[in-house]
Write an enzyme that holds these catalytic residues in place. Structure first.
Site, PDB file in Angstrom:
ATOM      1  N   LYS A 328       0.850  -1.190   0.000  1.00 55.53           N
ATOM      2  CA  LYS A 328       0.000   0.000   0.000  1.00 55.53           C
ATOM      3  C   LYS A 328       0.889   1.245   0.000  1.00 55.53           C
ATOM      4  O   LYS A 328       1.857   1.332   0.743  1.00 55.53           O
ATOM      5  CB  LYS A 328      -0.904   0.010   1.225  1.00 55.53           C
ATOM      6  CG  LYS A 328      -1.991   1.095   1.187  1.00 55.53           C
ATOM      7  CD  LYS A 328      -2.934   0.925   2.374  1.00 55.53           C
ATOM      8  CE  LYS A 328      -4.159   1.814   2.229  1.00 55.53           C
ATOM      9  NZ  LYS A 328      -3.831   3.236   2.314  1.00 55.53           N
ATOM     10  N   GLU A 335      -0.645  14.952   2.135  1.00 55.64           N
ATOM     11  CA  GLU A 335      -1.112  14.896   3.520  1.00 55.64           C
ATOM     12  C   GLU A 335      -0.274  15.803   4.419  1.00 55.64           C
ATOM     13  O   GLU A 335      -0.809  16.513   5.277  1.00 55.64           O
ATOM     14  CB  GLU A 335      -1.064  13.457   4.029  1.00 55.64           C
ATOM     15  CG  GLU A 335      -2.134  12.560   3.416  1.00 55.64           C
ATOM     16  CD  GLU A 335      -1.982  11.103   3.791  1.00 55.64           C
ATOM     17  OE1 GLU A 335      -2.860  10.312   3.407  1.00 55.64           O
ATOM     18  OE2 GLU A 335      -0.990  10.743   4.458  1.00 55.64           O
TER      19      GLU A 335
END
Length: 470
Positions: A328, A335
């Protein structure tokens, strides 16, 4: 100054009496009292502010010693102070400034911290302990009330001009390059997070570049205001104890060495009672933060997936994104940028409130204003560089996915309005959605237009340029 033989402390004194100070500290009594009085956050002044204050002290020492009439300090002492201040400005003594940012609102504690450190360093250099006095020599022709806010303005102007604006230039260049690269990548537009008429990915990135450019221009426009220094007003704006021409000479010297548009305050009462230029600069930083949130969030949305999101673009893979889900990868740079923006927006709220707290001849929220504005400048500059270098420059477009979204979006039916009318097109789109068929198939089945007409009207590339023109 006397040594305390029973411990690692020495005894210092000031107008309030004696106090123990760590034996190896370059600060003295007033700094130690501030350390004891303000055990609040554990956060000290921004290094940029310490260095700017030291630069001011260095130039002030030179001007005080070089006067043609009666020098405010002896040439030997002035030279030693200037040399010590240059070392502090270079970052050599950052650990000697322990006073908490939440302190006396004028910054007197930090100004005296600087005065004491420079007095001790200068005395050591002269080989004469106690020869240089923190008030009589280092603080000559000054007051905390004019020199400390001047240091904030100098640090802020420096940060804006030499750090933030170049970082924004780099980010703008990166976004503009992608706007050119993606100029022909057609994709679905989105309003309310719902399908809208087609745009190009290049148009979107061009919009981001314009946002950054506009924010940069606003920031650039306020540098001259921020660079207006209240030095010379001393305690209340009248300039008591400051020789005529002192402030202008110091400011001229600083302008020469920093290449900043520094100037002496036009009105010293406004310059000490209010901090409007800092409020303005913080507001422009907030505007930039808001723009960065929009840009970063759009990048996150477009890169969402890789199988169940939009997956229109690919962000650079920088690090594993999960401690439990193998392979992932997350949009870590956007962010981080949005977290910086949250901090900057909060900082601005504090700066705006602090700016409103000027009473008569002094604003007494100076340390927190300096801390928040300088942090905002520092964080925005770093975040802008990281966004440009570690994210934007490495973005790739999934051209096929973008085109597929554009051509399958029911919103392209909008181009049929001039031919078929709004209500007919609305019925066609509803049928297309209900029957999971393309708009083209429904229109042809109903005999509303020929294939050639449809090819011309449903040209998604033409729609990005405004579509059909009458």
């Amino acid at each position: 100054m006397t040594s305390d033989a029973a411990s690692d402390f020495r005894i210092e004194h000031d107008s309030m009496g004696e106090i123990r100070v760590p034996a190896d500290a370059r600060w003295a009594a007033q700094t130690q009292r501030a350390v004891a009085n303000f055990p609040i956050s554990g956060t000290t002044l921004e290094p940029a502010l310490i260095h700017a204050l030291a630069l001011l002290k260095a130039e002030a020492a030179r001007v005080n010693a070089d006067r043609d009439d009666v020098p405010a300090v002896d040439a030997r002492i002035g030279g030693a102070i200037a040399e010590a201040a240059e070392a502090v400005a270079a970052g050599d003594w950052d650990d000697q400034f322990p006073v908490d940012v939440f302190q006396t609102g004028s910054g007197t504690s930090s100004n005296m911290n600087m005065n004491e450190v420079l007095a001790n360093l200068a005395s050591e250099a002269l080989g004469e302990p106690g020869a240089v006095h923190p008030n009589d020599h280092v603080n000559a022709s000054q007051s905390s009330n004019d020199v400390f806010p001047s240091a904030i303005h100098l640090a802020a102007a420096t940060g804006l001009h030499t750090d933030l604006l170049p970082a924004l230039d780099d980010l703008h260049a990166a976004l503009h390059a992608k706007a050119l690269e993606f100029a022909d990548v057609v994709k679905s537009g989105r309003t309310h997070l719902m399908d809208a008429t087609p745009v190009t990915l290049g148009q979107e990135f061009g919009g981001y570049a314009a946002q950054v450019h506009d924010a940069s221009e606003r920031i650039r426009s306020c540098v001259a205001s921020v660079a207006e220094l209240p030095l010379g007003g001393t305690a209340v704006g009248t300039g008591i104890n400051a020789p005529r021409g002192f402030a202008s000479s110091v400011v001229q010297g600083l302008a020469h060495r920093t290449d900043l548009p520094l100037s002496e305050a036009r009105d010293h009462f406004a310059a000490q009672g209010a901090r409007d230029a800092l409020v303005e600069a913080s507001g422009h930083c907030r505007r930039l933060a808001v723009a960065l949130v929009k840009i970063a969030n759009d990048l996150r949305w477009m890169a969402s997936g890789p199988r169940t999101g939009l997956a229109e673009i690919r962000l650079p893979d920088l690090q594993p994104g999960s401690s439990i889900m193998p392979a992932k990868v997350n949009p870590v740079i956007p962010e981080a940028v949005t977290q910086v923006a949250a901090q900057v927006i909060g900082n601005d709220a504090a700066v705006a409130f602090a700016g409103s707290q000027g009473n008569f001849e002094l604003n007494v929220y100076l340390p927190v204003m300096g801390r928040n504005l300088l942090e905002s400048i520092r964080l925005l500059a770093a975040a802008s560089r990281v966004l440009a270098d570690r994210c934007v420059l490495g973005i790739e477009a999934d051209v096929e996915a973008c085109r597929r979204y554009a051509e399958s979006s029911p919103a392209i039916g909008t181009a049929l309005n001039p031919v078929l009318g709004y209500e007919v097109v609305a019925d066609v789109i509803k049928a297309s959605m209900a029957e999971d068929r393309t708009i083209r198939e429904v229109v042809l089945e109903r005999g509303l237009m020929s294939e050639d007409e449809l090819d011309r009207v449903l040209d998604v590339e033409a729609m990005t340029r405004g579509g059909l023109r009458s």
